[in-house]
Each structure stands twice: as structure tokens, then as C-alpha cells.
Design a protein around this motif. Sequence first.
Motif, PDB file in Angstrom:
ATOM      1  N   GLU A  75     -15.973  -8.769  40.186  1.00 48.79           N
ATOM      2  CA  GLU A  75     -15.538  -9.284  41.490  1.00 48.79           C
ATOM      3  C   GLU A  75     -16.448  -8.782  42.605  1.00 48.79           C
ATOM      4  O   GLU A  75     -16.840  -9.538  43.501  1.00 48.79           O
ATOM      5  N   ASP A  76     -16.780  -7.504  42.568  1.00 47.39           N
ATOM      6  CA  ASP A  76     -17.620  -6.921  43.617  1.00 47.39           C
ATOM      7  C   ASP A  76     -19.037  -7.473  43.579  1.00 47.39           C
ATOM      8  O   ASP A  76     -19.643  -7.733  44.628  1.00 47.39           O
ATOM      9  N   LEU A  77     -19.591  -7.656  42.394  1.00 44.50           N
ATOM     10  CA  LEU A  77     -20.951  -8.195  42.290  1.00 44.50           C
ATOM     11  C   LEU A  77     -21.003  -9.639  42.775  1.00 44.50           C
ATOM     12  O   LEU A  77     -21.979 -10.050  43.427  1.00 44.50           O
ATOM     13  N   ASN A  78     -19.972 -10.412  42.468  1.00 46.94           N
ATOM     14  CA  ASN A  78     -19.915 -11.786  42.983  1.00 46.94           C
ATOM     15  C   ASN A  78     -19.745 -11.793  44.493  1.00 46.94           C
ATOM     16  O   ASN A  78     -20.305 -12.651  45.186  1.00 46.94           O
ATOM     17  N   LEU A  79     -18.976 -10.836  45.015  1.00 43.33           N
ATOM     18  CA  LEU A  79     -18.816 -10.735  46.465  1.00 43.33           C
ATOM     19  C   LEU A  79     -20.151 -10.446  47.140  1.00 43.33           C
ATOM     20  O   LEU A  79     -20.490 -11.067  48.155  1.00 43.33           O
ATOM     21  N   VAL A  80     -20.920  -9.515  46.572  1.00 40.16           N
ATOM     22  CA  VAL A  80     -22.220  -9.184  47.150  1.00 40.16           C
ATOM     23  C   VAL A  80     -23.126 -10.406  47.178  1.00 40.16           C
ATOM     24  O   VAL A  80     -23.841 -10.652  48.154  1.00 40.16           O
ATOM     25  N   LYS A  81     -23.065 -11.175  46.123  1.00 38.07           N
ATOM     26  CA  LYS A  81     -23.920 -12.365  46.032  1.00 38.07           C
ATOM     27  C   LYS A  81     -23.525 -13.431  47.053  1.00 38.07           C
ATOM     28  O   LYS A  81     -24.371 -13.996  47.744  1.00 38.07           O
ATOM     29  N   LYS A  82     -22.218 -13.703  47.155  1.00 37.32           N
ATOM     30  CA  LYS A  82     -21.760 -14.815  47.982  1.00 37.32           C
ATOM     31  C   LYS A  82     -21.585 -14.450  49.451  1.00 37.32           C
ATOM     32  O   LYS A  82     -21.686 -15.321  50.313  1.00 37.32           O
ATOM     33  N   VAL A  83     -21.301 -13.193  49.746  1.00 36.46           N
ATOM     34  CA  VAL A  83     -21.001 -12.806  51.129  1.00 36.46           C
ATOM     35  C   VAL A  83     -22.198 -12.149  51.816  1.00 36.46           C
ATOM     36  O   VAL A  83     -22.312 -12.211  53.035  1.00 36.46           O
ATOM     37  N   TYR A  84     -23.084 -11.546  51.052  1.00 40.65           N
ATOM     38  CA  TYR A  84     -24.240 -10.883  51.652  1.00 40.65           C
ATOM     39  C   TYR A  84     -25.537 -11.645  51.376  1.00 40.65           C
ATOM     40  O   TYR A  84     -26.223 -12.068  52.308  1.00 40.65           O
ATOM     41  N   TYR A  85     -25.878 -11.799  50.104  1.00 40.36           N
ATOM     42  CA  TYR A  85     -27.189 -12.372  49.766  1.00 40.36           C
ATOM     43  C   TYR A  85     -27.330 -13.799  50.283  1.00 40.36           C
ATOM     44  O   TYR A  85     -28.277 -14.113  51.026  1.00 40.36           O
TER      45      TYR A  85
ATOM     46  N   SER B  53     -33.237 -14.229  42.507  1.00 40.49           N
ATOM     47  CA  SER B  53     -33.241 -15.137  41.421  1.00 40.49           C
ATOM     48  C   SER B  53     -32.700 -16.370  42.000  1.00 40.49           C
ATOM     49  O   SER B  53     -31.723 -16.329  42.669  1.00 40.49           O
ATOM     50  N   PRO B  54     -33.399 -17.269  41.799  1.00 41.73           N
ATOM     51  CA  PRO B  54     -32.817 -18.426  42.468  1.00 41.73           C
ATOM     52  C   PRO B  54     -31.365 -18.570  42.063  1.00 41.73           C
ATOM     53  O   PRO B  54     -31.028 -18.407  40.899  1.00 41.73           O
ATOM     54  N   ILE B  55     -30.504 -18.938  42.964  1.00 44.59           N
ATOM     55  CA  ILE B  55     -29.086 -19.049  42.676  1.00 44.59           C
ATOM     56  C   ILE B  55     -28.560 -20.296  43.333  1.00 44.59           C
ATOM     57  O   ILE B  55     -29.118 -20.783  44.310  1.00 44.59           O
ATOM     58  N   SER B  56     -27.488 -20.815  42.769  1.00 43.16           N
ATOM     59  CA  SER B  56     -26.891 -22.027  43.313  1.00 43.16           C
ATOM     60  C   SER B  56     -26.286 -21.740  44.671  1.00 43.16           C
ATOM     61  O   SER B  56     -25.691 -20.708  44.894  1.00 43.16           O
ATOM     62  N   ARG B  57     -26.466 -22.675  45.583  1.00 41.44           N
ATOM     63  CA  ARG B  57     -25.945 -22.510  46.937  1.00 41.44           C
ATOM     64  C   ARG B  57     -24.583 -23.174  47.039  1.00 41.44           C
ATOM     65  O   ARG B  57     -24.419 -24.333  46.701  1.00 41.44           O
ATOM     66  N   GLU B  58     -23.592 -22.436  47.503  1.00 45.05           N
ATOM     67  CA  GLU B  58     -22.276 -22.981  47.771  1.00 45.05           C
ATOM     68  C   GLU B  58     -22.006 -22.868  49.267  1.00 45.05           C
ATOM     69  O   GLU B  58     -22.881 -22.479  50.030  1.00 45.05           O
ATOM     70  N   ARG B  59     -20.805 -23.225  49.670  1.00 45.21           N
ATOM     71  CA  ARG B  59     -20.488 -23.131  51.091  1.00 45.21           C
ATOM     72  C   ARG B  59     -20.595 -21.702  51.549  1.00 45.21           C
ATOM     73  O   ARG B  59     -20.034 -20.801  50.952  1.00 45.21           O
ATOM     74  N   LEU B  60     -21.325 -21.479  52.632  1.00 44.96           N
ATOM     75  CA  LEU B  60     -21.649 -20.130  53.049  1.00 44.96           C
ATOM     76  C   LEU B  60     -20.793 -19.712  54.232  1.00 44.96           C
ATOM     77  O   LEU B  60     -20.394 -20.523  55.061  1.00 44.96           O
ATOM     78  N   LEU B  61     -20.564 -18.394  54.317  1.00 40.43           N
ATOM     79  CA  LEU B  61     -19.888 -17.813  55.471  1.00 40.43           C
ATOM     80  C   LEU B  61     -20.914 -17.447  56.520  1.00 40.43           C
ATOM     81  O   LEU B  61     -21.951 -16.891  56.204  1.00 40.43           O
ATOM     82  N   THR B  62     -20.628 -17.773  57.778  1.00 43.03           N
ATOM     83  CA  THR B  62     -21.546 -17.404  58.854  1.00 43.03           C
ATOM     84  C   THR B  62     -21.068 -16.136  59.515  1.00 43.03           C
ATOM     85  O   THR B  62     -19.984 -15.631  59.245  1.00 43.03           O
ATOM     86  N   CYS B  63     -21.922 -15.601  60.417  1.00 40.32           N
ATOM     87  CA  CYS B  63     -21.533 -14.385  61.129  1.00 40.32           C
ATOM     88  C   CYS B  63     -20.252 -14.594  61.917  1.00 40.32           C
ATOM     89  O   CYS B  63     -19.439 -13.709  62.053  1.00 40.32           O
ATOM     90  N   THR B  64     -20.075 -15.815  62.459  1.00 38.44           N
ATOM     91  CA  THR B  64     -18.906 -16.060  63.291  1.00 38.44           C
ATOM     92  C   THR B  64     -17.625 -15.993  62.491  1.00 38.44           C
ATOM     93  O   THR B  64     -16.703 -15.273  62.819  1.00 38.44           O
ATOM     94  N   ASN B  65     -17.566 -16.748  61.374  1.00 42.45           N
ATOM     95  CA  ASN B  65     -16.303 -16.751  60.660  1.00 42.45           C
ATOM     96  C   ASN B  65     -16.113 -15.520  59.800  1.00 42.45           C
ATOM     97  O   ASN B  65     -15.025 -15.298  59.294  1.00 42.45           O
ATOM     98  N   LEU B  66     -17.134 -14.702  59.634  1.00 42.42           N
ATOM     99  CA  LEU B  66     -16.924 -13.429  58.954  1.00 42.42           C
ATOM    100  C   LEU B  66     -16.078 -12.504  59.807  1.00 42.42           C
ATOM    101  O   LEU B  66     -15.260 -11.752  59.293  1.00 42.42           O
ATOM    102  N   SER B  67     -16.288 -12.550  61.118  1.00 46.74           N
ATOM    103  CA  SER B  67     -15.584 -11.619  61.990  1.00 46.74           C
ATOM    104  C   SER B  67     -14.145 -12.015  62.255  1.00 46.74           C
ATOM    105  O   SER B  67     -13.297 -11.172  62.480  1.00 46.74           O
ATOM    106  N   ASP B  68     -13.875 -13.335  62.248  1.00 47.34           N
ATOM    107  CA  ASP B  68     -12.502 -13.722  62.604  1.00 47.34           C
ATOM    108  C   ASP B  68     -11.844 -14.554  61.522  1.00 47.34           C
ATOM    109  O   ASP B  68     -10.920 -15.309  61.784  1.00 47.34           O
ATOM    110  N   ILE B  69     -12.300 -14.409  60.278  1.00 44.21           N
ATOM    111  CA  ILE B  69     -11.733 -15.218  59.192  1.00 44.21           C
ATOM    112  C   ILE B  69     -10.263 -14.937  59.009  1.00 44.21           C
ATOM    113  O   ILE B  69      -9.449 -15.835  58.815  1.00 44.21           O
TER     114      ILE B  69
END
Length: 521
Positions: free
Chosen positions: A176-186, A18-34
Motif C-alpha cells: 500500500e505504501d509503495l503504491n502511495l509513493v508512486k501515485k501521490v508523489y512520483y 520506469s515508465p509507468i502508466s498514467r492515471e488521474r493525478l492529484l494536484t497540489c491544490t486538491n492534495l491540501s484540501d481533499i
Amino acid sequence: MKQTRMEVEETDSSSNWSPISRERLLTCTNLSDIAGKKRKQDPCGDAEISARTSDDYAEDDFIEENTQDSEGPCNKRVKPVDRSGDVTGIITPVKTPALRRLGQSIQRSISFRTEARPLPPMGVRTRQKASSFPRRRNNQLWSDTVDSLSRDMSAKEIKRQEVIYEMTQGERQLIEDLNLVKKVYYEPMLKLEIMTESELGQIFGTLDTLIPLHEDFLTRLEGLRCSEKTVGEVGPTLLDWFPCLEAYITYCCNQVGAKALLDQKKQDRRVEEFLRLCQESSFSRKLDLWNFLDLPRSRLVKYPLLLKEIQKSTPSEHPDEDTLPQAMELVQTIITEVNSKTGEAECQFYRRGLCYPEEGQRVPEIQASRFLYCHGELKSTKGQKLHVFLFELVLVLTRPLVQDKDSMVQFQVYRQPLPAAHLLLEDLPDGEATSSFRGAFSGNDKVKNCFRVSSRGRAKAQSHSLQASDSFNKQQWISCLRQAIIQSRDRHAQANRLSPDPALDHIAELSLNSDVEMPDT
């Protein structure tokens, strides 16, 4: 073996996005060492690290003028660091080895950090913004939120308030978990082009529509709390909101294909690495993507459990006494509908994945089946791994076909499918199937967890001895086969306006022994 019926489970998690608003995204790099980067920005973290003993650090990592032997006293003077504001100048030499090592650790730690960069001001607290998602669940009880419990409140009423509070907290955690899935995975996978928008749409399904649905329910539950933080009547709210759960029919039906596509995409190195980094990060709580995608289904089947506990704690004169049973009946009806539609979707999905080497293997019972009892891996007498499907009307043995990573898994039908109405079932005690499995096991091995299925219907008689992975798996198969046999024969009898033949009842018994021993085909 995977059972296709949704069972009530007491987890905040367990089968089978569903189209969704784009916010600042996490990349693979900062996911591992955030966590590491945020920790470096925290002045409190610096103070904690500086208080560690010298055993926590490698000698080569710090700058020091002279090193003292920790094994014994040393008379050498330590050259002071040329900084007027350095606190190391105030550390007086001591002869106790443990205290001296602590002083050396503090000196080296401060020397290293102050020479690399100045310490940030103590007022800056950047660590608070490290992650908006909790690493651990808040297991706070309702009684922890009130200053003092009323003396007039009975233990039963306290229990009722605790369950209602648990329901409210569960909604908050799910959101919280559904928002996490949207922002961190999708969103990151779409932004980084790890998967296409179409593939992500198939995997995540209508998950985005569930967030406002549960936010509405949470708002309603919180609105029921009075100034004393207690909830009076909850039944009407449940009756009014539970029909919204019909949205789960679409979501759960999509999960069958979503799981298959996700498993296929994990063969891609970029996808596998991204998902691994996410799972290793603190925000995931060691859950993988599918665990998160399956949380809504787990939440759905928990509502009857919560309602049952509320009912048990509700006095007979309470206004909820009439509405809670109605709410229970409503949610059970919706869960039954979700089960039925999901079973049909799963049956259709696996029917499309069957390949028929021979046209005669396309028996009408496969297309007429509306659901799956179960399916999973079993071993044949030759030790060959087979994927077996127990459809509503037929048992189908297949062999998974090896496909490239861009193709969906297909199953080649192995031998002739066995109609459930003509099935014979035999439970083989441990050790008695050794002769049948002679080619797959050495003579010293005791064959366990085996059963035999055979058919003497309209087609050529055939028999298959199959081995499950463990005793529990075997009993699950036997139970499902027995149920399929009885229901198929009852259905066949009703279609012919005949009552079931009592003489055939023994055929479905778990300890069935056929009169004529047929060789395994």
C-alpha cells in the motif's frame, strides 16, 4: 552522526529511492484540501455538523432573521423561515438556555445549507472514494480474524499464527505504501513538472520493481492459509522467496545519492511546497517522502526478527524445524551483502564530494578505503562546525562548501587527513577541555562531550579536540574510532606478516592519555 551499517530495527517504518502508466493525478491544490472537499459531499457529514452547538460557528457565517441572547430568556418571537418543508418550524421555544442554543444552531445550520444548495440524496456516499489509502494502520490480530479458537491449539501455536499473520499484514501494508509513493508523489511531480524525469529516477530508484516482488510474496503467504485460517508449513515458501531480496542491493545502494539529491531539491520552493502539502494530508500519516522511500530497507531488516519469533513458537517436531534455520541464514546473508554494497556506494559517493585545497591532502588511504565507519558534524576548538568522515583507513576533517541550490554539496578537506593506523584517541572528561575550547565558549561554560584525536605518523604531528552534540553521539564516535584504529593496525600487521604489537593495544583504549601534550592545530 550517521552510522553507515544497517542495524536491525523493530519498526514498521527508522537511516538513510520506469515508465509507468498514467492515471488521474492529484494536484497540489486538491492534495491540501481533499479531506475538506470530500467531507462537504458527505450527507452524513452534514448531519453531524448541524448537530454542533452554536459555539462551533461564527455568528457572521449563518443567515438568520432574529438573534436571541444566550445569556437570559427572551420574549421576542422568531420569524419563521418561509419554507414549507423546513424542519425549523417544528422546533418549539424553550426557556432552557442550553437547549435553546442547540435549537438555534440547528436552525442556522439548516438555513445556511438549504439556502446555499439543496441537500444531496441520502443514498449518495461519495466520501467512500475520498482516498484509497488508509489513514491509520489496521492493528488487527490473527485471533481477531477467526470466529473461535480451537481448544486443541496451544498458546505457543497461537503465538506462531500471530507472527505469521503479522508478516502477511506487513507485506500488505508495504505494498500500500509503495503504491502511495508512486501515485501521490512520483506521478504528480512528473505531471506537474516539479522535477525532471531524470531527477525523479535518481530519487525513487528501482522502487517500482519492488511492488510486484512483494505482491508475489503476499500471494504466497495468503495461499498458505487453510480453511481454518491457520498456516501449517511456512519455511519452504520463505526459502523459495528470500533470494528475491537481492533486488534490494540496487535499491539501497541508490539511496545514498537519492537522499542527497532530495535534500538539495527541497531548496526549490515548488518542491518544498508540494512535499509539505503531501505531509500535511491525511494519507501521509505525518510521514515525509524520505520516510516512505526508506520503508523497504526497514522492512528488509525486520525479516530476521519475524523469523526468530516464528522459530521460538515452532515445536521441535514441526516440519518447519529444519527449514526455518536455513531461511534465517539465507536472509542474514542477503542483508550482509546489502550492507557491504551500500557501504561501498556511500564511501564512493562522499569520496567524489571531497575538495582538496592542497594536492598533498590526497592521501592514498582515502582512495583505498572501501566503506565509512561513520560521518557527521563536530565542533572544533574555535567553535567551527566541521563535517568529519571516518573512512575505513583514514579520518578526514572537512568544511561543507556553500553551493547554489542546483549544485551538490561538496566538502573541503580541512588540514591533513589522519591515517587510522597512526591515530591516537583520548577521551576528555567533561570540563577538562575548557582550555582547548577557550575561544569558543565563555569562561563560565563547562565544556562537555569532547575527545581528542592526534597523529604521529609519517607526516607532521597534529592534534584536534572535537566536541560532539551530546554524550551518546560522543560515545558513538569513540566506539567507531576505536574500532577503526584496531582494525587498521591489525591489517597493517598482517600485510607485513607480523602479529599485532600488544604494546600498542592501550592506544585504542577509550581512556588513552598521550605522554606528550600536543597543541590543537
